[in-house]
Write an enzyme that holds these catalytic residues in place. Sequence first.
Site, PDB file in Angstrom:
ATOM      1  N   LYS A  35       0.805  -1.238   0.000  1.00 23.52           N
ATOM      2  CA  LYS A  35       0.000   0.000   0.000  1.00 23.52           C
ATOM      3  C   LYS A  35       0.831   1.278   0.000  1.00 23.52           C
ATOM      4  O   LYS A  35       0.325   2.346  -0.329  1.00 23.52           O
ATOM      5  CB  LYS A  35      -0.966  -0.013   1.181  1.00 23.52           C
ATOM      6  CG  LYS A  35      -0.307  -0.026   2.550  1.00 23.52           C
ATOM      7  CD  LYS A  35      -1.367  -0.135   3.639  1.00 23.52           C
ATOM      8  CE  LYS A  35      -0.719  -0.182   5.008  1.00 23.52           C
ATOM      9  NZ  LYS A  35      -1.671  -0.380   6.090  1.00 23.52           N
ATOM     10  N   THR A  42       9.057  -1.054   6.625  1.00 24.18           N
ATOM     11  CA  THR A  42       9.596  -0.293   7.757  1.00 24.18           C
ATOM     12  C   THR A  42      11.104  -0.151   7.660  1.00 24.18           C
ATOM     13  O   THR A  42      11.654   0.935   7.863  1.00 24.18           O
ATOM     14  CB  THR A  42       9.248  -1.021   9.078  1.00 24.18           C
ATOM     15  OG1 THR A  42       7.833  -1.182   9.140  1.00 24.18           O
ATOM     16  CG2 THR A  42       9.721  -0.234  10.285  1.00 24.18           C
ATOM     17  N   VAL A 238       7.021   6.607  33.326  1.00 24.04           N
ATOM     18  CA  VAL A 238       6.330   7.828  32.910  1.00 24.04           C
ATOM     19  C   VAL A 238       4.853   7.665  33.246  1.00 24.04           C
ATOM     20  O   VAL A 238       4.206   6.720  32.791  1.00 24.04           O
ATOM     21  CB  VAL A 238       6.546   8.108  31.411  1.00 24.04           C
ATOM     22  CG1 VAL A 238       5.618   9.204  30.928  1.00 24.04           C
ATOM     23  CG2 VAL A 238       7.998   8.499  31.154  1.00 24.04           C
ATOM     24  N   GLY A 272       8.152   0.129  21.755  1.00 23.80           N
ATOM     25  CA  GLY A 272       7.848  -1.122  21.063  1.00 23.80           C
ATOM     26  C   GLY A 272       6.844  -0.935  19.942  1.00 23.80           C
ATOM     27  O   GLY A 272       6.318   0.167  19.718  1.00 23.80           O
ATOM     28  N   HIS A 450      45.893  -9.465  12.654  1.00 28.78           N
ATOM     29  CA  HIS A 450      46.422  -8.371  13.467  1.00 28.78           C
ATOM     30  C   HIS A 450      46.862  -7.239  12.555  1.00 28.78           C
ATOM     31  O   HIS A 450      47.477  -7.494  11.529  1.00 28.78           O
ATOM     32  CB  HIS A 450      47.619  -8.869  14.278  1.00 28.78           C
ATOM     33  CG  HIS A 450      48.293  -7.792  15.061  1.00 28.78           C
ATOM     34  ND1 HIS A 450      47.736  -7.281  16.219  1.00 28.78           N
ATOM     35  CD2 HIS A 450      49.453  -7.118  14.841  1.00 28.78           C
ATOM     36  CE1 HIS A 450      48.545  -6.339  16.686  1.00 28.78           C
ATOM     37  NE2 HIS A 450      49.587  -6.209  15.877  1.00 28.78           N
TER      38      HIS A 450
HETATM   39  C1  LIG Z   1      13.444   3.008  13.892  1.00 27.12           C
HETATM   40  C2  LIG Z   1      13.620   1.546  13.558  1.00 27.12           C
HETATM   41  C3  LIG Z   1      14.889   1.054  13.351  1.00 27.12           C
HETATM   42  C4  LIG Z   1      15.076  -0.292  13.053  1.00 27.12           C
HETATM   43  N1  LIG Z   1      16.339  -0.735  12.851  1.00 27.12           N
HETATM   44  C5  LIG Z   1      16.533  -2.038  12.581  1.00 27.12           C
HETATM   45  C6  LIG Z   1      17.843  -2.522  12.339  1.00 27.12           C
HETATM   46  O1  LIG Z   1      18.818  -1.780  12.374  1.00 27.12           O
HETATM   47  N2  LIG Z   1      17.999  -3.837  12.055  1.00 27.12           N
HETATM   48  C7  LIG Z   1      16.932  -4.706  12.013  1.00 27.12           C
HETATM   49  O2  LIG Z   1      17.119  -5.885  11.769  1.00 27.12           O
HETATM   50  N3  LIG Z   1      15.667  -4.252  12.231  1.00 27.12           N
HETATM   51  C8  LIG Z   1      15.448  -2.957  12.500  1.00 27.12           C
HETATM   52  N4  LIG Z   1      14.174  -2.504  12.682  1.00 27.12           N
HETATM   53  C9  LIG Z   1      13.057  -3.470  12.611  1.00 27.12           C
HETATM   54  C10 LIG Z   1      12.719  -3.800  11.147  1.00 27.12           C
HETATM   55  O3  LIG Z   1      12.473  -2.608  10.448  1.00 27.12           O
HETATM   56  C11 LIG Z   1      11.504  -4.712  11.092  1.00 27.12           C
HETATM   57  O4  LIG Z   1      11.755  -5.848  11.896  1.00 27.12           O
HETATM   58  C12 LIG Z   1      11.224  -5.177   9.681  1.00 27.12           C
HETATM   59  O5  LIG Z   1      10.986  -4.075   8.838  1.00 27.12           O
HETATM   60  C13 LIG Z   1      10.018  -6.118   9.648  1.00 27.12           C
HETATM   61  O6  LIG Z   1       9.749  -6.481   8.329  1.00 27.12           O
HETATM   62  P1  LIG Z   1       8.311  -6.995   7.891  1.00 27.12           P
HETATM   63  O7  LIG Z   1       8.460  -7.386   6.455  1.00 27.12           O
HETATM   64  O8  LIG Z   1       7.813  -7.994   8.840  1.00 27.12           O
HETATM   65  O9  LIG Z   1       7.333  -5.752   8.038  1.00 27.12           O
HETATM   66  P2  LIG Z   1       7.407  -4.253   7.527  1.00 27.12           P
HETATM   67  O10 LIG Z   1       8.776  -3.864   7.128  1.00 27.12           O
HETATM   68  O11 LIG Z   1       6.713  -3.435   8.539  1.00 27.12           O
HETATM   69  O12 LIG Z   1       6.581  -4.276   6.166  1.00 27.12           O
HETATM   70  C14 LIG Z   1       5.202  -4.474   6.137  1.00 27.12           C
HETATM   71  C15 LIG Z   1       4.670  -3.869   4.859  1.00 27.12           C
HETATM   72  O13 LIG Z   1       3.325  -4.291   4.691  1.00 27.12           O
HETATM   73  C16 LIG Z   1       2.568  -3.223   4.160  1.00 27.12           C
HETATM   74  N5  LIG Z   1       1.165  -3.497   4.487  1.00 27.12           N
HETATM   75  C17 LIG Z   1       0.614  -3.648   5.726  1.00 27.12           C
HETATM   76  N6  LIG Z   1      -0.683  -3.974   5.628  1.00 27.12           N
HETATM   77  C18 LIG Z   1      -0.959  -4.040   4.304  1.00 27.12           C
HETATM   78  C19 LIG Z   1      -2.126  -4.353   3.562  1.00 27.12           C
HETATM   79  N7  LIG Z   1      -3.278  -4.694   4.170  1.00 27.12           N
HETATM   80  N8  LIG Z   1      -2.062  -4.309   2.213  1.00 27.12           N
HETATM   81  C20 LIG Z   1      -0.899  -3.979   1.587  1.00 27.12           C
HETATM   82  N9  LIG Z   1       0.238  -3.680   2.228  1.00 27.12           N
HETATM   83  C21 LIG Z   1       0.205  -3.728   3.567  1.00 27.12           C
HETATM   84  C22 LIG Z   1       3.156  -2.000   4.855  1.00 27.12           C
HETATM   85  O14 LIG Z   1       2.874  -0.841   4.113  1.00 27.12           O
HETATM   86  C23 LIG Z   1       4.648  -2.346   4.886  1.00 27.12           C
HETATM   87  O15 LIG Z   1       5.311  -1.860   3.757  1.00 27.12           O
HETATM   88  C24 LIG Z   1      13.953  -1.154  12.957  1.00 27.12           C
HETATM   89  C25 LIG Z   1      12.667  -0.656  13.142  1.00 27.12           C
HETATM   90  C26 LIG Z   1      12.497   0.686  13.443  1.00 27.12           C
HETATM   91  C27 LIG Z   1      11.107   1.211  13.641  1.00 27.12           C
END
Ligand SMILES: Cc1cc2nc3c(=O)[nH]c(=O)nc-3n(C[C@H](O)[C@H](O)[C@H](O)COP(=O)(O)OP(=O)(O)OC[C@H]3O[C@@H](n4cnc5c(N)ncnc54)[C@H](O)[C@@H]3O)c2cc1C
Length: 471
Positions: A35, A42, A238, A272, A450
Amino acid sequence: MSNSYDVVVVGAGTGGYVAAIRAAQLGKSVAVVEKQKALGGTCLIWGCIPTKALLEHAHALKVIQHASEWGVTLPSGSPAIDMTQVQARKDKIVTTLTKGIEFLFKKNKITWIKGTARLAGPGTVDVVDGDRQTLQAKEIILATGSSPRSVPNVQIDHARIITSDEAIHLKQVPASLVILGSGAVGVEFASIYQRFGSEVTVIELVNRLVPVEDEAVSAELEKSFKKQGITVLTGTKVTRASATATGVEVDAETPDGSTRKISADLLLVATGRGPVTTGLGVEDAGIALERGYINVDELYRTSVTGVSAIGDVITLGTGPHPQLAHVSSMEGVIVAERIAGKPVQPINYDHVPGCTYCDPEIGSVGLTEAQARQRGYDVAIGTFPFGVLGRARMAGETEGFVKIVADKKYDELLGVHLIGPRSTELVAEAVLALRLECTAEELIKTIHAHPTFSEAVGEAAHAVHGAAIHV
Ligand SMILES: Cc1cc2nc3c(=O)[nH]c(=O)nc-3n(C[C@H](O)[C@H](O)[C@H](O)COP(=O)(O)OP(=O)(O)OC[C@H]3O[C@@H](n4cnc5c(N)ncnc54)[C@H](O)[C@@H]3O)c2cc1C
């Protein structure tokens, strides 16, 4: 064009896009419904990539601030951060990488359907906005990820009380920033904005920073943060936060039971992330959930045949599931291979590396000392400080240590915990060592070049046997 695919993936984050590519590599016809306007989820858009880009800026500023130590003469005046340029460089990195996934989709003949997906019956997905259509799929993979969540009495307004989604886009460095939560996200933003010039306070409910890490790592980070001028309030709750016209007022209950009032420009809530399933139709499809997360078995099958789920949105029902990009990607590979009929093995979640890119960096894998003792191991510990190494002295990065937790009986490595320079890179050796069930002796006999930071890993293994060479 046909709307029938072997595999339909919902969500193009690091879980979904990797699952899609692996399924396509294995000969499946694949569509991904996403979407957002860009691919990558993320990690690429709001998480790993933009935060680490900002941390690289912070590191560059740190080096420049110490220019005289390096014998570099700067024009008069103190070095300052230009947020317009910082944000422009960060955005360029993000765009290059998200476009890179578009390229990979084209290369692997994966169809990107722009819109929001909803389950609409067995093997059927409705795209309810954007490129509206109904898709038929032999297999559906849900990879809808997570979004920030708050705590009671703290209402996120996205202006003064913000989440990481806003913290990566700030156009100005706040004069003061309170960060609620000291997990990876909280301490990374603490390092970024402290270095950029903010007065930073970190508030953590548990009595130590980065509570998932080994206790020695938490103590080292707290020592370093305090030295850098970050205010650390652990064991502190908090109880109220409210936005005012000019900032935010926070009430925090300290360990002695008194209330501390803190005023700041911004409050960043980093407590979280929760699962994204709203509007997805999982309840109507009869998919079992636990605390809102999609319940899966060890090979990511949901309770409904033909529907799998991976990444931040899932629970395996065996305790917290790590919300990490590399975990979601590995789950994506496994689920795609299972669907394609290849033999697959469940992930050993004890062997997942955790990397936190604060200053000093943290890299860890396996059991902490406390966890190993809880599981009944007779534990041997080996610790070696980075500061002793020639390479660390050359780099001017002498904080931190490597700590190895081993089983005394068989000498097997149970956990490796690093805090200090390049820890997020050095942990890779430890991950392989745990996967191959290495002993401390095998790590001792592994030659470490080293002068490198990796010598600290070899020396910590020597220390497990009480025989580190350089201390
Ligand atoms: C600030 C921050 C820093 C981070 N740094 C790290 C790091 O350094 N290293 C690390 O390993 N992890 C890190 N993470 C965690 C990591 O980003 C997530 O664990 C990872 O992105 C999860 O991937 P995912 O594919 O499960 O979900 P996501 O990356 O959240 O992707 C889900 C996707 O699904 C789409 N979506 C949701 N519902 C629908 C729907 N109904 N129809 C169509 N599309 C939809 C969303 O738009 C999104 O693009 C960080 C997270 C944050 C917030």
